[in-house]
Structure formats: C-alpha cells, structure tokens
Design an enzyme around this catalytic site. Structure first.
Site, mmCIF file in Angstrom:
data_model
loop_
_atom_site.group_PDB
_atom_site.id
_atom_site.type_symbol
_atom_site.label_atom_id
_atom_site.label_comp_id
_atom_site.label_asym_id
_atom_site.label_seq_id
_atom_site.Cartn_x
_atom_site.Cartn_y
_atom_site.Cartn_z
ATOM 1 N N ARG A 40 0.815 -1.214 0.000
ATOM 2 C CA ARG A 40 0.000 0.000 0.000
ATOM 3 C C ARG A 40 0.853 1.272 0.000
ATOM 4 N NH1 ARG A 40 -2.251 -3.546 -1.477
ATOM 5 N NH2 ARG A 40 -4.163 -4.519 -0.750
ATOM 6 N N SER A 73 -11.243 0.391 3.297
ATOM 7 C CA SER A 73 -10.499 -0.230 4.398
ATOM 8 C C SER A 73 -9.712 0.830 5.157
ATOM 9 C CB SER A 73 -9.539 -1.291 3.859
ATOM 10 O OG SER A 73 -10.252 -2.371 3.301
ATOM 11 N N GLU A 78 -4.527 2.920 6.716
ATOM 12 C CA GLU A 78 -4.447 2.794 5.272
ATOM 13 C C GLU A 78 -5.078 4.010 4.612
ATOM 14 O OE1 GLU A 78 -6.174 -0.231 1.860
ATOM 15 O OE2 GLU A 78 -5.262 -1.082 3.661
#
Length: 321
Positions: A181, A230, A304
């Site tokens: 990520r 998320s 995130e």
C-alpha cells in the site's frame, strides 16, 4: 486555436497562480467531493485541461507552495480545516483508454472499475481485481492499491508522471519502489498515464470474475454507506495471522461510535459517516479503535486511509495570517 486562459483568483496565495486553460478555484469546497462527505476547503483547487496544461502550471508555480493531488477521494479523510496550498484533481483530459493486444493504456483519472471492464471486454485477464477498488488509476498507482489477491505492482509496466517541477517522466515499475500500500513516487508528482499488462484470452473469463468480485464486495462491505474503504492495513502475517477487521472485532469495536462516526457493523475495518460526522469525529474514532486494539492484542494498527489537511481549530486558509 488554444482556448484562452481562465481568470485567476486574486485572494491569498491564489494571486500567485500561473495561468491555466483548465479551472482554478479559490476556497473550493472539498468535503462534498469525498466519499466520507466531510472536510474543509482547498485553498486553491486546480482542474487542469490536460497534461500539457498541468506541466506548464507546475513548472511556473512557486516551488515553496505545497501541492496535493486527489483522485476520487475514496480512501481519504480531509480534515475540517481544509488543505493549504494547491489541490489538483484530474478530470476529462486524463480519462482516455487505449486497449492494446496485451495491455491497456489509460489516463490517471480513469476509474479502476472502468479499466477492469475495458480490459475484460477485450479479453485481457489479470486486471479484474481493479473492479474491487473504488478509486482512480492514478491513486491506485500512488498507493499500490490491491484487492482479491493482486495489486498494481503485479500488472504495471510503466507510469507517466508530471513532477513538481513540471517535467514529464516515464517511470518503469522497478523505479516506483512499491511496497504494501505504498510507492516511492516523487513528492508532488501527478500520475497522468499508465500501461497495465493483461493476458489475452476469452472475454467470458474476466467478465465472470468481475461479477464475482462485485457480488463479494456487496455481500461483505458497506458499499452504499458514506465510508472510505479499508481503514487500517492488515498487520504483517509474521506478527499475527489475524486481519485488521478481526483484531478490531475482538477488541469490541464493532458498532462503536464517536459523534456522527461509527465502526461498521457489516465490516469493522470500515468507518462510516452516519450523517452528521465531522472529519475530526472520523479520525478520533479511528484513533480510539487503534488504542483499543493495542490494549487488547498488543498490535499497532497502521492507517491505510490517508489523512490530509489542517484540524479545524488550526485552520488558516484563505490568506489569513
């Protein structure tokens, strides 16, 4: 004949803006443009007409001014005080798609879902996972977005960027420093075009997989709510076999509320704006979840979702001292 440059606002830093063929707006509302529906304004918002317009603008912009690029603002909290400096949003001039024999070339503003559908229609396999990512291709590259067992680094050949100095660069996947990520895009760079690889074959196969992905998202995620996707990264499997949502659930956070923000009952790695949340409510709820998970499991969850801007009580936008 080239269109005339749009008038430039003259308040605050907006008076320092170079001319553009696209749109410049001072004190532009950003909250309604985010998936959470919260957050303060951009000091200046630029919607460039095309890559050349963006390049000339950045090349002439005073280097000390901060620049932030927003995609579809799906995985983002903009704080209540807004974003100082220049916010860039790509639109129609960055949404072209060209299907090739073994891949697809697309603009940074293209929706991930749209790219997945074009690839599937051409019989290109391997890009179906993009149907599970609610954002734009530029944002997907910036964060090495992934879902359903694949991520951008697996399929990217190259990304074309305009850097903070206004230069065009084509970077191969090896130069982007992808990790979980994250990428190592140069600070202030804007992804304007990419090439993604696909495996030629029967269009029925990727189309069927996209249908499966859509059904899985609908069944397991609060897709119809005001959310940011998320919230926390999954921990390193070497630390724990549990996913972030499991740790949050075990810490007793399912349904937890602060102000107008709530941990989703359906998937507790999603935070929701139930209707009256501020950005501060959502961020505070996330931090409370992190605290409770750390207390119950010893695991430090990492955000995130990107959190950008100035807390409301510290706002100094619009040219204030």
């Amino acid at each position: 004949m080239m269109a005339a440059a749009n008038p430039i606002p003259t308040t605050g830093i907006a008076g320092l803006m170079p001319p553009v063929r696209g749109r410049l707006e001072a004190n532009a509302a950003l909250g309604p443009q985010t998936w959470f529906g919260v957050g303060g304004p951009a000091e200046v918002l630029l919607r460039p007409a095309d890559a050349d317009d963006l390049s000339s603008f950045l090349g002439a912009l005073p280097p000390e001014l901060p620049v932030v690029t927003l995609g579809k603002a799906s995985n983002l909290i903009i704080r209540d005080g807004g974003l100082p400096g220049v916010v860039i949003r790509l639109a129609r001039g960055f949404s072209g798609i060209v299907v090739e024999a073994d891949g697809i070339v697309c603009g940074g503003a293209c929706l991930d879902m749209t790219v997945a559908e074009h690839a599937a229609g051409a019989g290109l396999r391997g890009l179906e996972f993009l149907a599970g990512i609610p954002g734009s291709i530029g944002g997907a590259v910036a964060m090495n977005a992934g879902a359903y067992g694949a991520e951008i680094t697996d399929v990217l050949d190259w990304a074309e960027i305009v850097n903070r100095s206004g230069e065009f660069l084509r970077l191969p996947v090896e130069a982007l420093g992808f990790g979980y990520r994250r990428s190592s895009l140069p600070e202030g760079a804007v992804v304007v075009r990419v090439r993604l690889r696909g495996e030629p074959g029967d269009p029925a196969i990727p189309r069927a997989r996209i249908v499966e992905i859509r059904a899985a998202r609908e069944a397991s995620q609060p897709t119809r709510a005001r959310t940011g996707g998320s919230t926390f990264r999954n921990p390193d499997p070497a630390t724990t076999p549990l996913k972030a949502w499991q740790l949050i659930d075990e810490a007793g956070c399912r349904g937890l509320e602060i102000g107008g923000a709530q941990v989703s009952e359906k998937h507790c790695n999603f935070l929701l704006n139930t209707g009256a949340a501020s950005a501060a409510d959502i961020e505070a709820l996330g931090e409370e979840v992190r605290r409770r998970v750390a207390d119950s499991s010893g695991i430090d969850l990492h955000w995130e979702i990107r959190r950008l801007g100035v807390p409301g009580h510290l706002a100094t936008l619009g040219g204030a001292a």
